[in-house]
Motif scaffolding. Structure first.
Motif, PDB file in Angstrom:
ATOM      1  N   LYS A 253       0.822  -1.202   0.178  1.00  0.00           N
ATOM      2  CA  LYS A 253       0.008  -0.005   0.125  1.00  0.00           C
ATOM      3  C   LYS A 253       0.920   1.281  -0.079  1.00  0.00           C
ATOM      4  CE  LYS A 253      -3.580  -2.178   2.461  1.00  0.00           C
ATOM      5  NZ  LYS A 253      -4.556  -1.949   3.914  1.00  0.00           N
ATOM      6  N   ASN A 268      -1.797   8.197   5.067  1.00  0.00           N
ATOM      7  CA  ASN A 268      -2.780   7.324   5.141  1.00  0.00           C
ATOM      8  C   ASN A 268      -3.148   6.805   3.677  1.00  0.00           C
ATOM      9  OD1 ASN A 268      -3.071   6.633   7.857  1.00  0.00           O
ATOM     10  ND2 ASN A 268      -4.287   8.374   8.071  1.00  0.00           N
ATOM     11  N   TRP A 269      -2.989   7.970   2.615  1.00  0.00           N
ATOM     12  CA  TRP A 269      -3.417   7.867   1.214  1.00  0.00           C
ATOM     13  C   TRP A 269      -2.246   8.865   0.682  1.00  0.00           C
ATOM     14  CZ3 TRP A 269      -7.983   5.206   0.277  1.00  0.00           C
ATOM     15  CH2 TRP A 269      -8.347   5.253  -0.868  1.00  0.00           C
ATOM     16  N   ASP A 460      -3.034   0.061  -4.160  1.00  0.00           N
ATOM     17  CA  ASP A 460      -3.557   0.239  -2.920  1.00  0.00           C
ATOM     18  C   ASP A 460      -3.356   1.805  -2.196  1.00  0.00           C
ATOM     19  OD1 ASP A 460      -5.803   0.231  -1.267  1.00  0.00           O
ATOM     20  OD2 ASP A 460      -4.869  -1.334   0.055  1.00  0.00           O
ATOM     21  N   ARG A 461      -4.270   2.562  -2.084  1.00  0.00           N
ATOM     22  CA  ARG A 461      -3.920   3.741  -1.331  1.00  0.00           C
ATOM     23  C   ARG A 461      -3.417   4.895  -2.103  1.00  0.00           C
ATOM     24  NH1 ARG A 461      -5.588   3.828   4.255  1.00  0.00           N
ATOM     25  NH2 ARG A 461      -7.308   2.165   4.396  1.00  0.00           N
ATOM     26  N   LEU A 493     -11.583   6.690   3.831  1.00  0.00           N
ATOM     27  CA  LEU A 493     -10.855   7.186   5.036  1.00  0.00           C
ATOM     28  C   LEU A 493     -11.774   7.199   6.248  1.00  0.00           C
ATOM     29  CD1 LEU A 493      -7.937   9.592   3.956  1.00  0.00           C
ATOM     30  CD2 LEU A 493      -7.745   6.962   4.474  1.00  0.00           C
TER      31      LEU A 493
END
Length: 512
Positions: A253, A268-269, A460-461, A493
């Motif tokens: 990720k 987180n992203w 991912d992310r 999120l």
């Protein structure tokens, strides 16, 4: 603290609008940009006391229309001063300058007066444009029940998404001469009407003629600066001169970025607002899925670039007889021929766009100083890579353009104080876009709408935003991509990490 909810790579309009929207939701965001200014193509530069807007000519619906709603989504509508243009554009057609009316009914009457044998077909065209607009609006509705209801009204819209601009216009039996005149604005979208997706011609057309055409006071940089302020006003960060060298992965990720100077920032992203070629290439060299995606995105058709001559004058343009805001200098009425001669570097045989910034925003420069820009389609291969040959060609092309302007506006050359030529190599150097592309991928039918590159990436992310992705290029397309992806990220999120987000006490609760 080097931990964020979302990190955005690149401060173009796609990245800035995504970060501004997420910041408005309450997420802690950071934007990293390699350049000294935020904005990508939506920026400015100065030479000898003259300010030049790099790219903005006009946008539709800046107040109550579609573009205005995007400004509200990013909480920058109060920082933007819209300047209504007198005309969407003007065109030098068959030796006569014709101003295109802002009012759609006046435009219809102009067309009927110019093409009296095609009155009935013109009525049919405009009736279907209205149906296209109704279907597009209904289908674009955010709520599911409205979207379902919109399908019943979107027949024309769906049909036109499968057509080129030429096919959409000429289906009513309109002449080639009418279609060439009606679609004269096509160079702003990068392809001639027989290759340009109808979707990318008519959505801006709706903005111009049904919602009004505008310039932004202070130019494109004012928009970019407003987005930066919106991010920073709620605790977000925009880091300039901060080139990202790697997207950090943890358990497959996206988990952060590493800068060229070595600093690491976690999130987180991660959102990439730069080209997918660069994202899947140098930033994700070790990721298997990214290597496969790099092969796929490289096979897609890249859009054209531009050459622009920025001119600072010792007088205001109207003193030389230049009163129009945006003027298409039509030397070649056949769009296919025009495109081919420009792509082969025969610039004096094709059509140019002349933008008079004094007429659009008298406050952009001091009184008595004139600023105009000459723009035409181009491609990187027309410009040598070796520096001596490149500089020599820049000088020669600049002189050729000035000689043509002197013929049109006697005395022009003597008023030139600054002449700065930006080529496709300039575009590539400042954005790292392959080929110096300004619209991302070519806006063909095969690469338009839902067929365009998705914002959800193979990693991912990690998200992609900007002109290369859905919905498409231009100011409106790039900002729309950022806003729509911000909404998707907030939903993801908000569901998965509501507890971690709530620890940021200085931010409002994100909407999901």
């Amino acid at each position: 603290m080097n931990q964020y909810d979302v990190i955005v790579i690149g401060a173009g309009l796609g990245g800035l609008s995504c970060a501004a929207r997420l910041s408005a939701f309450g997420y802690r965001t950071a934007v990293f940009e390699s350049h000294t200014l935020a904005g990508g193509f939506a920026t400015e530069f100065t030479r000898k006391g003259y300010t030049f807007d790099v790219s903005l000519h006009g946008v539709g619906g800046l107040e109550e229309g579609s573009f205005g709603r995007m400004l509200k989504d990013c909480h920058v509508d109060q920082q933007i001063v819209p300047l209504r243009k007198k005309h969407p554009y003007s065109i030098r057609w068959e030796g006569q300058i014709i101003d295109i009316p802002s009012d759609v009914q006046e435009y219809v009457q102009l067309l009927k007066g110019m093409f009296p044998a095609e009155v009935a077909a013109i009525d049919k065209l405009f009736a279907d444009i209205r149906r296209f607009e109704t279907g597009f609006t209904a289908f674009s509705s955010l709520t599911s029940w409205r979207k379902l209801a919109g399908l019943l009204k979107a027949g024309t819209f769906f049909r036109w998404t499968k057509m080129t601009t030429w096919e959409a216009v000429s289906q009513f039996g309109l002449s080639d001469r009418f279609t060439e005149f009606f679609t004269a604005l096509w160079p702003y979208y990068g392809l001639p009407p027989k290759r340009l997706a109808a979707l990318y011609f008519f959505i801006p057309w709706i903005g111009y003629h049904l919602e009004g055409t505008y310039y932004i006071q202070g130019g494109a940089q004012a928009l970019s600066n407003a987005l930066v302020e919106a991010i920073q006003s709620v605790g977000g960060e925009v880091h300039l001169r901060s080139q990202v060298s790697e997207i950090i992965l943890e358990r497959g990720k996206a988990a952060g970025v590493r800068l060229k100077k070595g600093d690491v920032y976690k999130a987180n992203w991660v959102v990439s607002g730069i080209s997918p070629h660069h994202t899947y290439g140098r930033l994700l060299e070790s990721h298997n899925a990214a290597r496969r995606e790099l092969e796929a995105v490289t096979r897609l058709e890249t859009g054209t670039s531009l050459t622009q001559l920025y001119l600072g004058l010792s007088c205001e343009p109207h003193e030389l007889g230049i009163s129009e805001e945006d003027l298409i200098l039509c030397n070649e009425p056949d769009s296919e021929t025009d495109y081919e001669v420009m792509m082969s570097g025969q610039y004096m045989k094709g059509n140019w766009m002349l933008t008079n910034y004094n007429a659009m925003d008298p406050t952009l420069n001091e009184a008595g100083k004139g600023v105009i820009a000459v723009t035409f389609l181009d491609r990187l291969e027309n410009w040598p890579s070796a520096r001596p040959e490149y500089k020599a060609k820049k000088k020669a092309v600049t002189q050729q353009i000035l000689e043509c302007l002197e013929q049109l506006y006697p005395g022009f050359s003597s008023k030139v104080v600054v002449a700065e030529l930006g080529t496709p190599r300039t575009m590539q150097r400042y954005t790292a876009n392959p080929g110096g592309a300004v619209y991302g991928y070519a806006q063909t039918v095969r690469q338009s709408g839902i067929n365009r590159l998705k914002r959800k990436s193979a990693v991912d992310r990690l998200s992609l935003v900007g002109a290369w992705t859905q919905p498409g290029g231009g100011f409106q397309g790039a900002m729309n991509s950022g806003i729509m992806e911000a909404d998707r990220i907030a939903a993801k999120l908000g569901k998965a990490e509501r507890a971690s987000i709530s620890t940021h006490e200085t931010y409002q609760t994100p909407r999901t």
